[in-house]
Structure formats: structure tokens, C-alpha cells
Design a protein around this motif. Sequence first.
Motif: not given
Lengths: 237, 392
Positions: B65-66, B68-70, B72, B98, B130, B133-134, B136-137
Motif C-alpha cells: 500500500q505504501l 503504491s502511494f509513493l 503515485q 514501514e 506522508l 498516507y497517514r 489514507q490509512c
Amino acid sequence: MIEVEGLQKSFGQVQALRGISFRCEPGRVTGLLGPNGAGKTTTIRILSTILKPQSGSAKLNGYDVMKEPDKVRASVGVVLENSGLYRRLTGDENVLYFADLANVPRAEAMERMEFLYKLLEIDYGKRQAGTYSKGMAQKVNLVRSVIHDPPVLILDEPTAGLDVPSTVAVRTFVEQQKGAGKTVLLSTHLMNEVELLCDYVYIINLGLIVAEGTPDDLKERTQSSNLEEAFMKVVKE
Amino acid sequence: MKSIYAVMKKEIKEAFRDRRTLIMSVLLPAVLVPAIVLGIFYFEGRTVEKQNVEGFTVAFQGSQQLRSFLSQANLKVMEVPDVEKAVLEKQADVGIIEQQTPSQSKVIVVTSYASGTSGDSAVSYLNGILPLYREQCIRQYLSQKGINDDVFSLVVVQSKQVGEPMAFAKFFLAYLVSLVMLTSGFVGNVYLGTDIGAGEKERGTLESLLTTPVSRFSIAMGKWLALSALNCMGTLISLLSFTFSYSYAMTHFDMGLGFTPGGSALAIWGAGIWAMIIGAVLLSLTGGALQFIISMYSRNMREAQLYLGQMGMVILPFIFILMPAFTNASAMPTWVFFVPIVNASAVTYNVIIGNVVWPLVGIALLMDVAVAVLLSFVISKFMNRESVILRI
């Protein structure tokens, strides 16, 4: 005319001149002789207004070195021992620079420079002074010092380290200046030069004039066969 | 006046025939300054461009997940067995580990090289993304628990910039011009300074010069003015080549700082140029006087070089005086205009940032002219001291 009366000068504890007096007449070459450290250079520096005396007086062409230094400098041409030329300027530029400083009109300076160049056989005036030999530089130095046609000329060791042709050229120059009625004070260590050029001589030692007279007088008085011997006798007394 | 001009003319003529002087006063400022400015801007621009186009490289250990996020977020993700090693060996700009804790929470460790600019930029970039991302989680977690994620709308943070968008570039330019002016104008060309006094002594030309009919005052003034003029010429070449190259760099190299190409640099033309010229003249006169005094006092060229080489240290306190105004992006404080030497730079600084207070300019000019007059008096007294001119 140079008139010096009771000139004194000290550098800290060292007494360089202890009240010297002498005269230099126009149309004559007067020699100032003495061993190293006798006070010759100090005397010349005072006469050319570089140094100031502690007491006594000195007049050049009637002007007092203390009261009228600008007029004294305008009346004198000085060639000092070790004086150099500006290496990045040509000989001509060195001479004309001093002419400008003496306020000599350019046309007059050019004419006089040409005359003196001929006298001293200088044909390298367009070259930078940095390319000159010692003799070549000294000849330009002489021209530079008299470009303003001063009535008084002071020469400190003008032939030191020069080759024979350059020495002869310098002597010819001194004779020419004498013939033109100038007062010439010549400081030198070369006794044959004194005998050839000087009409009158002062011997200086430890800041005092210890003898004076014509070269022949000095030889006779000291019962010497040559001037070198006479000089040694006088200095050792 | 005629004799002062004659001395000055001769000194300038001699200087222009000297290769070392030409290199130091003309060639170096005309070539080296633009090379440095353009080089810095070019490489900085390339770095920014590289980051914009290629993105940072991240040494990564963590979830899909992380990852893919990075990806993007335009980051190059590189899975490695040892993140710290990859960062140390500069295979990546930054490292991310992570870890999943037993309490279901995640810990993200960002690793960067202690002294690397690209690492610092990458960390800043990650610090910006980041939190997303947080978020998003957390949204994911709330959704799994059946809780509405409207809670994220309770506080919305918006950022807004006020003031002139070009301000930084303008202050940066003003500060750099002030520094170039101070260093080049005041310190000047050490070789020239050495040659003009100690050089004359060493070559035996000084005593001959002192026997000429011209007064010592005229000799001193001529030499001082020649030295100041040559130093001023070098300073102006430095300043102009700096300004030209700065203008060019601003137009051609995008450093990602949001400047309008060329705009800030061009703000220097007009009043700025006059301020530079006047400032350079005043600083060259002051610096030239000190150079002349030191050079004339020295026994020989070697001693003069030793002393004159330290003049760069003399200006350090003045640089510190200028610094606070730049770091606070403000005009120079009033008291600076009363301090000789630095006030010339202060006037130029204020002119470039567009804050001209004429009474302060007048005060600076008066102070500097007074200092120049005082120094000319000191110089003429100095030339009459036997202990100075015969110190060989």
C-alpha cells in the motif's frame, strides 16, 4: 652653487653627520669621498630634500633645503645609488614622466631628450626599461635626472657596476654638464674617476669633513703618489 | 593638480602593462564571477529539474500500500534488503522502513544521509506527503470499523503567501551585490596595492621620485587615486559581470523557487547601477588609502603582501553587520548608514530592494567623504615621515 654649513643628522643613537660644511662652485665637479658609512648618502639625501637635517643649513642654487624644498628640487638633478627605472615603461616614458613632474613643456622635453640621447649614445628609448642592462638603465637614468635642465647635479656612485663603454659615456656626460656651467657634486669610491673628473675634493669620515683640496693638493699634502694612498692616509688619521 | 594627474596616469599606464594586474582586475572578475554564478545556478537548476522530472529515489522496505502511494507521488521506489546501507552508499536519496507494530499501528522510519542536500529535499518532500498516507490509512481503518470519516473535515488547514512573490530573489541579489562590493571594493587588488608603495621602494624608484620638483602630497594623492581607480574598475567589472550572470541565470535556469524569469535581476538597473558605482568609488577610496598606507610602510613587496593579504579579514565584521537585514528580509537599520565602509554597501542594498531613504543616503555619502578626506590627510602626513619612506 651648493653651500652647506654645520649640517647635523642623527638616526636614533647613530650620529651620521656631525656638523659638516662645504661648497660646490658652478662649472666645477666637486668630489665627495669617504668610506662606507661616512655620511655621503645622508648628505646627498639632505641636499635632495629626502631627509631633513637636525641642525645646520644647506642651500642649492640659493634655495634653502628646509625652507624652500620645492624650489631646491626644481634646481637639482639627482642620480642616487641603486635608483631604478620603471620597468614597464619605456626609456622615453621614464624620461618624459620626470619631465611632466618638473612641468617641462612636452616639445622642450623631447628636444632635450634627443640631445642627451645623442650625447650618451642611447638608441633604445622605445624599449621597455625592464629589458635594459645596468649600463643602459644608468644612462637613461642620467637623462631622466637632468631632463628639466637643472643648474645643480648630484651624482651618487653613477658608474658603480658599469662596464667600460657605459662608464666612459657617463664621464662624458659629467664633463658636458661641467662645460655647460652646472654645479656637479660627485660621490664615488673610484679614485681614478675622481682624478679624471673632479676639480675639488672633500673627504668625509665619521660624519665630519676631514680633508679638502684639489686632487693634486691632497696628494702633495699627504706626500702620496696617488689619490688612493692619500685617501687612506687621511681616513686613518 | 597637473602633477597629481601625471603620477596617476603613469601608475595606471604601468598597471595596464602588467599581466598580473590585468588578470586580477579584469580577467578574473569578467570570467570567474559569471562562471561561479552561472555554475551554481546551472547545477542547482539541474538538481531541481531532475527532481521534478525524475523524482527522488527511495530505498524501501514496507507494505504494498505504501509502495503504491509513493509511486503515485512521483517517487522511484527501490526495494532493498538494507535501507540504511543503500542511503549511506547513496543508491537512494532517502530511505523508508514501514513496520507493523503488535497493536496494529504502523511506524514509518525516514532515513537520510546526514550531510546531503538531495536527501534534505527528499525528506521535506516526504514530510509533505506522508501525512496524506497517514490520513489514507486512518480513513481505511475507520471504514473497516463502520465509522464515518467526516472527522477529517472538522479542521481544514489552508496556506497562503502574502507579500511580493519575488521578494526573496530581490533580497538575495541585494545581499550578494553588497558582499561583492564590500570584498572587491575594500580589499581591492592586493598585487596592485603591494606594487604601488613597497614595489617602488624595492625597485629603488621611490627616492628618485622624491627628488623631483613635485610635492610629496601630489605623489601620494596621485598614487592613491590611481590605486583607487584601478580597484574601482575591478569592483565594477565584478559587480556588472555578477549582475549580468545573475540576470541570465534567473532567465534561463528554473530553480523551482517560483521566480519570474529575469524580473528580480532586472530590478537592479537604473538607480541600482548608480548606487553600485557610487558605492564602489567610495569603498575603493577607503580601501585604496589603507592599502597605500600599508604598502608604503612595508619594507618590501613580500612584507606588504603579508599585511595586505589580511585585509579580507578586516571586512568580516562588516559582512556580519549586513547579514541580519538579509536574513530578516528587511531594509538596513538606520545606524548602519553611520558606519563608514559598510554604509556604501548598505545604500546599494536598500536601493536594490527598493527602499531608498534619501537622508540616509546623504548621511552615508557625508560619512564616507569625510573618511576619504581624513585618509588623504593621513596619507600626506605618512609620506613626510622619514621612518616610513626610508624603512627598507
